[in-house]
Write a protein that holds these residues in place. Sequence first.
Motif, mmCIF file in Angstrom:
data_model
loop_
_atom_site.group_PDB
_atom_site.id
_atom_site.type_symbol
_atom_site.label_atom_id
_atom_site.label_comp_id
_atom_site.label_asym_id
_atom_site.label_seq_id
_atom_site.Cartn_x
_atom_site.Cartn_y
_atom_site.Cartn_z
ATOM 1 N N GLU A 42 28.599 19.816 15.425
ATOM 2 C CA GLU A 42 28.300 18.408 15.265
ATOM 3 C C GLU A 42 27.215 18.207 14.192
ATOM 4 O OE1 GLU A 42 31.051 17.196 17.843
ATOM 5 O OE2 GLU A 42 29.583 15.722 17.112
ATOM 6 N N ARG A 43 27.176 16.994 13.651
ATOM 7 C CA ARG A 43 26.100 16.654 12.731
ATOM 8 C C ARG A 43 24.792 16.602 13.487
ATOM 9 N NH1 ARG A 43 28.421 12.171 8.394
ATOM 10 N NH2 ARG A 43 30.275 13.377 7.845
ATOM 11 N N GLU A 44 23.739 17.081 12.856
ATOM 12 C CA GLU A 44 22.444 17.129 13.514
ATOM 13 C C GLU A 44 21.334 16.653 12.581
ATOM 14 O OE1 GLU A 44 22.290 21.282 14.545
ATOM 15 O OE2 GLU A 44 21.402 21.829 12.609
ATOM 16 N N PHE A 45 20.310 16.113 13.197
ATOM 17 C CA PHE A 45 19.157 15.613 12.462
ATOM 18 C C PHE A 45 18.395 16.766 11.818
ATOM 19 C CE2 PHE A 45 15.612 12.926 11.518
ATOM 20 C CZ PHE A 45 14.477 13.691 11.776
ATOM 21 N N VAL A 46 17.899 16.535 10.596
ATOM 22 C CA VAL A 46 17.083 17.526 9.909
ATOM 23 C C VAL A 46 15.676 16.989 9.671
ATOM 24 C CG1 VAL A 46 16.802 18.907 7.816
ATOM 25 C CG2 VAL A 46 19.097 18.517 8.752
ATOM 26 N N ALA A 47 15.579 15.867 8.982
ATOM 27 C CA ALA A 47 14.265 15.313 8.641
ATOM 28 C C ALA A 47 14.422 13.854 8.276
ATOM 29 C CB ALA A 47 13.636 16.070 7.474
ATOM 30 N N ALA A 48 13.324 13.099 8.425
ATOM 31 C CA ALA A 48 13.348 11.685 8.068
ATOM 32 C C ALA A 48 11.973 11.239 7.623
ATOM 33 C CB ALA A 48 13.821 10.831 9.239
ATOM 34 N N PHE A 49 11.959 10.228 6.763
ATOM 35 C CA PHE A 49 10.709 9.657 6.274
ATOM 36 C C PHE A 49 10.717 8.167 6.569
ATOM 37 C CE2 PHE A 49 6.940 10.164 3.745
ATOM 38 C CZ PHE A 49 6.689 8.885 3.285
ATOM 39 N N TYR A 58 10.598 15.968 11.664
ATOM 40 C CA TYR A 58 11.474 17.108 11.416
ATOM 41 C C TYR A 58 12.097 17.614 12.714
ATOM 42 C CZ TYR A 58 8.941 17.307 6.982
ATOM 43 O OH TYR A 58 8.389 16.996 5.762
ATOM 44 N N ALA A 59 13.280 18.181 12.565
ATOM 45 C CA ALA A 59 13.867 18.903 13.686
ATOM 46 C C ALA A 59 13.055 20.169 13.916
ATOM 47 C CB ALA A 59 15.317 19.263 13.373
ATOM 48 N N PHE A 66 10.983 23.223 5.983
ATOM 49 C CA PHE A 66 11.521 22.153 5.150
ATOM 50 C C PHE A 66 10.471 21.065 4.979
ATOM 51 C CE2 PHE A 66 16.352 22.672 6.244
ATOM 52 C CZ PHE A 66 16.269 24.028 5.941
ATOM 53 N N THR A 67 10.510 20.398 3.828
ATOM 54 C CA THR A 67 9.601 19.288 3.569
ATOM 55 C C THR A 67 10.368 18.145 2.915
ATOM 56 O OG1 THR A 67 7.744 20.802 3.228
ATOM 57 C CG2 THR A 67 7.477 18.548 2.434
ATOM 58 N N TYR A 78 13.689 13.793 -1.596
ATOM 59 C CA TYR A 78 13.958 15.219 -1.740
ATOM 60 C C TYR A 78 13.834 15.945 -0.397
ATOM 61 C CZ TYR A 78 12.937 13.960 -6.572
ATOM 62 O OH TYR A 78 12.935 13.357 -7.810
ATOM 63 N N LEU A 79 14.523 17.055 -0.296
ATOM 64 C CA LEU A 79 14.354 17.939 0.850
ATOM 65 C C LEU A 79 14.128 19.337 0.290
ATOM 66 C CD1 LEU A 79 14.385 18.087 3.979
ATOM 67 C CD2 LEU A 79 16.767 18.863 3.786
ATOM 68 N N GLN A 80 12.883 19.780 0.330
ATOM 69 C CA GLN A 80 12.556 21.127 -0.108
ATOM 70 C C GLN A 80 12.797 22.076 1.058
ATOM 71 O OE1 GLN A 80 11.557 22.318 -3.192
ATOM 72 N NE2 GLN A 80 11.780 24.339 -2.258
ATOM 73 N N MET A 81 13.657 23.053 0.849
ATOM 74 C CA MET A 81 14.029 23.974 1.915
ATOM 75 C C MET A 81 13.586 25.383 1.531
ATOM 76 S SD MET A 81 17.844 22.518 2.811
ATOM 77 C CE MET A 81 18.549 23.092 1.270
ATOM 78 N N ASN A 82 12.662 25.915 2.303
ATOM 79 C CA ASN A 82 12.131 27.262 2.057
ATOM 80 C C ASN A 82 12.509 28.185 3.207
ATOM 81 O OD1 ASN A 82 10.858 26.291 -0.302
ATOM 82 N ND2 ASN A 82 9.024 25.730 0.868
ATOM 83 N N SER A 83 12.379 29.467 2.963
ATOM 84 C CA SER A 83 12.673 30.481 3.991
ATOM 85 C C SER A 83 14.018 30.213 4.653
ATOM 86 C CB SER A 83 11.554 30.488 5.039
ATOM 87 O OG SER A 83 10.305 30.761 4.447
ATOM 88 N N LEU A 84 15.015 29.988 3.839
ATOM 89 C CA LEU A 84 16.336 29.634 4.359
ATOM 90 C C LEU A 84 16.956 30.767 5.174
ATOM 91 C CD1 LEU A 84 17.620 27.645 1.299
ATOM 92 C CD2 LEU A 84 17.566 26.781 3.634
ATOM 93 N N LYS A 85 17.680 30.358 6.200
ATOM 94 C CA LYS A 85 18.339 31.297 7.106
ATOM 95 C C LYS A 85 19.848 31.038 7.083
ATOM 96 C CE LYS A 85 14.392 30.910 10.262
ATOM 97 N NZ LYS A 85 13.972 30.570 11.649
ATOM 98 N N PRO A 86 20.641 32.033 7.441
ATOM 99 C CA PRO A 86 22.096 31.799 7.478
ATOM 100 C C PRO A 86 22.484 30.619 8.362
ATOM 101 C CG PRO A 86 21.651 34.139 7.573
ATOM 102 C CD PRO A 86 20.304 33.442 7.660
ATOM 103 N N GLU A 87 21.731 30.375 9.413
ATOM 104 C CA GLU A 87 22.045 29.248 10.297
ATOM 105 C C GLU A 87 21.734 27.888 9.681
ATOM 106 O OE1 GLU A 87 20.206 31.967 11.029
ATOM 107 O OE2 GLU A 87 18.526 31.455 12.368
ATOM 108 N N ASP A 88 21.113 27.874 8.502
ATOM 109 C CA ASP A 88 20.914 26.623 7.776
ATOM 110 C C ASP A 88 22.158 26.231 6.976
ATOM 111 O OD1 ASP A 88 17.586 27.735 7.085
ATOM 112 O OD2 ASP A 88 18.192 26.222 8.559
ATOM 113 N N THR A 89 23.150 27.106 6.944
ATOM 114 C CA THR A 89 24.391 26.806 6.232
ATOM 115 C C THR A 89 25.041 25.562 6.826
ATOM 116 O OG1 THR A 89 24.807 29.097 5.606
ATOM 117 C CG2 THR A 89 26.718 27.631 5.728
ATOM 118 N N ALA A 90 25.296 24.575 5.970
ATOM 119 C CA ALA A 90 25.837 23.299 6.442
ATOM 120 C C ALA A 90 26.097 22.385 5.253
ATOM 121 C CB ALA A 90 24.857 22.622 7.397
ATOM 122 N N VAL A 91 26.806 21.318 5.527
ATOM 123 C CA VAL A 91 26.869 20.204 4.578
ATOM 124 C C VAL A 91 25.709 19.279 4.920
ATOM 125 C CG1 VAL A 91 28.192 18.242 3.726
ATOM 126 C CG2 VAL A 91 29.361 20.377 4.331
#
Length: 125
Positions: A42-49, A58-59, A66-67, A78-91
């Motif tokens: 399912e679609r899930e929340f990541v971040a909001a301003f 943030y989730a 992420f920032t 912008y969404l700066q994504m650092n220390s990415l993990k395989p589980e961050d794979t998504a649209v």
Amino acid sequence: QLQASGGGLVQAGGSLRLSCAASERTFSSGVMGWFRQPPGKEREFVAAFRWARNTAAYAASVKDRFTISKDSAKKMVYLQMNSLKPEDTAVYYCVVSTRNLINSALFSRTQYECWGQGTLVTVSS
């Protein structure tokens, strides 16, 4: 009205920055943020301003990695994504709500009226 970009393929531990271009109307709305949809999930929340409070949320799964930020002059989020993990794979989808959402509402995809077309992020292990 929302145009997301910046997705791609990256190795675990790497970084990517997603960008979202907004129109004047959507940029000054209540909340702008990001959701994501991992493969088969399912679609899930990541971040909001939130503009009125000038605060971000943030989730738990991305907090401290992420920032979310904005450039008012360029009408970009912008969404700066650092220390990415395989589980961050998504649209990843850029979203807008015209309302000033309370904390609990930020995490609900039904609260956002406007969605971008999505950009694919793939993190390899």
